[in-house]
Design a protein around this motif. Structure first.
Motif, PDB file in Angstrom:
ATOM      1  N   GLY A  98       1.330  -1.688   0.019  1.00 17.07           N
ATOM      2  CA  GLY A  98       0.262  -0.108  -0.153  1.00 17.07           C
ATOM      3  C   GLY A  98       0.843   1.387  -0.046  1.00 17.07           C
TER       4      GLY A  98
ATOM      5  N   ASN B 289       0.167   5.768   0.208  1.00 19.65           N
ATOM      6  CA  ASN B 289      -0.835   7.041   0.710  1.00 19.65           C
ATOM      7  C   ASN B 289      -0.112   7.793  -0.493  1.00 19.65           C
TER       8      ASN B 289
ATOM      9  N   TYR C  87      -3.317   2.519  -3.738  1.00 16.98           N
ATOM     10  CA  TYR C  87      -4.290   3.178  -3.159  1.00 16.98           C
ATOM     11  C   TYR C  87      -4.923   1.780  -1.952  1.00 16.98           C
ATOM     12  N   PRO C  88      -4.990   1.835  -0.803  1.00 16.10           N
ATOM     13  CA  PRO C  88      -5.817   0.095  -0.607  1.00 16.10           C
ATOM     14  C   PRO C  88      -6.742   0.259  -1.255  1.00 16.10           C
TER      15      PRO C  88
ATOM     16  N   ALA D 136      -3.132   3.180   4.035  1.00 17.78           N
ATOM     17  CA  ALA D 136      -2.212   2.789   4.008  1.00 17.78           C
ATOM     18  C   ALA D 136      -1.810   2.112   5.216  1.00 17.78           C
TER      19      ALA D 136
END
Length: 133
Positions: free
Chosen positions: A8, A10, A55-56, A62
């Motif tokens: 992940g 951000n 991104y998650p 993340a």
């Protein structure tokens, strides 16, 4: 056995700036890219594992899991391990263990450990490095 790995982020653009030069040095192609994620592997080879950063899916920030690490392995190439470690630090990564032999993992085990800008842990390793004499 592994289809793909995803870590992940951000900040996808920052992650791409970190990973693109590393993946190019490892001989991996950019395979997929959109506004949410990007991947590297062997373009056109769907049997080769992909490495994604994105991104998650749940849109939550993340976070990094303790004990989670992705290791990239190379045959008898300690110089490449050294180079990737230095390149990772230059591109915003942080040190988690400098390049060197780790005999506790095997006679020829040579590795280096870094974290990407989001804190994901990576290893660059070879299992059959020649001891320095």
């Amino acid at each position: 056995m592994i289809g793909y790995t995803m870590v992940g982020t951000n900040d996808l653009e920052k992650a791409i700036r970190f990973y693109d030069p590393l993946m190019a040095e490892m001989g991996l192609d950019g395979c997929y890219r959109d506004d949410l994620s990007t991947s590297w592997g062997r373009k056109g080879d769907d049997r080769f594992p992909l490495f994604f950063v994105g991104y998650p899916f749940d849109r939550e920030p993340a976070t990094v899991g303790n004990g989670v690490m992705t290791a990239f392995r190379f045959d008898n190439n300690a110089a490449l391990v050294d180079w990737l470690y230095a390149m990772a630090l230059k591109n915003g990564g942080s040190d988690e263990g400098p390049p060197g032999f780790r005999p506790q993992y095997g006679e020829g085990f040579y590795g280096a450990y870094v974290r990407d800008p989001d804190g994901n842990k990576l290893a660059f390793v070879c299992y059959d490095a020649e001891p320095i004499t």
